[in-house]
Write a protein that holds these residues in place. Structure first.
Motif, short mmCIF file in Angstrom:
data_model
loop_
_atom_site.label_atom_id
_atom_site.label_comp_id
_atom_site.label_asym_id
_atom_site.label_seq_id
_atom_site.Cartn_x
_atom_site.Cartn_y
_atom_site.Cartn_z
N ASN A 246 30.60 106.79 10.85
CA ASN A 246 29.32 106.40 10.19
C ASN A 246 28.40 107.29 10.39
O ASN A 246 27.27 107.01 9.88
CB ASN A 246 28.90 104.95 10.38
CG ASN A 246 28.58 104.76 11.92
OD1 ASN A 246 28.74 105.78 12.64
ND2 ASN A 246 28.16 103.36 12.09
N GLN B 133 35.10 109.09 4.28
CA GLN B 133 36.43 109.54 4.60
C GLN B 133 37.32 110.02 3.76
O GLN B 133 38.10 110.92 4.08
CB GLN B 133 37.20 107.99 5.21
CG GLN B 133 36.34 107.05 6.22
CD GLN B 133 36.30 108.32 7.33
OE1 GLN B 133 37.08 108.89 7.99
NE2 GLN B 133 34.80 108.49 8.03
N LEU C 61 30.68 104.96 3.14
CA LEU C 61 31.60 105.04 4.22
C LEU C 61 33.02 105.43 3.73
O LEU C 61 33.45 106.51 4.16
CB LEU C 61 31.46 104.10 5.28
CG LEU C 61 30.29 104.01 5.95
CD1 LEU C 61 30.59 102.56 6.97
CD2 LEU C 61 30.04 105.10 6.90
N ALA D 113 26.39 102.43 4.49
CA ALA D 113 27.71 101.39 4.52
C ALA D 113 28.40 101.55 3.22
O ALA D 113 29.47 101.67 2.96
CB ALA D 113 27.38 99.95 4.73
N LEU E 273 32.49 98.56 13.24
CA LEU E 273 32.00 99.02 12.03
C LEU E 273 30.65 98.61 11.69
O LEU E 273 29.76 99.12 11.28
CB LEU E 273 33.01 98.80 10.89
CG LEU E 273 34.27 99.69 10.92
CD1 LEU E 273 35.03 99.18 9.60
CD2 LEU E 273 33.83 101.10 10.59
N ARG F 224 23.07 109.63 9.81
CA ARG F 224 23.95 108.18 9.67
C ARG F 224 24.33 108.11 7.90
O ARG F 224 23.71 108.73 6.96
CB ARG F 224 23.07 107.31 9.99
CG ARG F 224 22.81 106.87 11.43
CD ARG F 224 23.93 106.66 12.12
NE ARG F 224 24.45 105.27 12.05
CZ ARG F 224 24.20 104.24 12.71
NH1 ARG F 224 23.26 104.50 13.54
NH2 ARG F 224 24.61 103.06 12.04
N ILE F 225 25.40 107.83 7.81
CA ILE F 225 25.83 107.42 6.47
C ILE F 225 25.85 106.05 6.09
O ILE F 225 26.26 105.10 7.02
CB ILE F 225 27.64 107.92 6.55
CG1 ILE F 225 27.58 109.27 6.87
CG2 ILE F 225 27.93 107.62 4.92
CD1 ILE F 225 26.76 110.46 6.44
#
Length: 98
Positions: A59, A79, A75, A72, A49, A69-70
């Motif tokens: 991610n 999901q 995240l 932090a 991670l 990119r996502i």
């Protein structure tokens, strides 16, 4: 195996077992082996991670957004939204066994 319990593990279940859960009210549970495999998978995912690399759907976005990119901080939302997007439906609820 008892009609009241179906244990999910490394081997596929048969149609009779599936039917006993869907129609017969049998309880489904995970074997100790399956639980260990899930824990190993989770540990492996957790280990990458914070490695700075992109991991598809973990991610990054999905499909055409796979190169996005996502952050932090987003995240958990990624999901959560993924699960919700797959849980949507239309029409009348299906019968329990379906």
């Amino acid at each position: 195996m008892s009609k009241s319990s179906v244990v999910l593990g490394a081997n596929p279940i048969g149609i009779e077992q599936l039917e006993s859960v869907a129609r017969g009210g049998a309880r489904a549970s995970l074997s100790a082996e399956a639980r260990r495999a899930i824990a190993r998978s989770r540990d492996r995912l957790a280990s990458v991670l914070h490695d700075g690399e992109p991991h598809y759907g973990v991610n990054t976005g999905f499909g055409s957004f796979s190169r996005q990119r996502i952050s932090a901080g987003d995240l958990a939302d990624l999901q959560r939204h993924l699960v919700r997007s797959h849980a949507a439906g239309v029409g009348h609820p299906l019968p329990r066994e379906v």
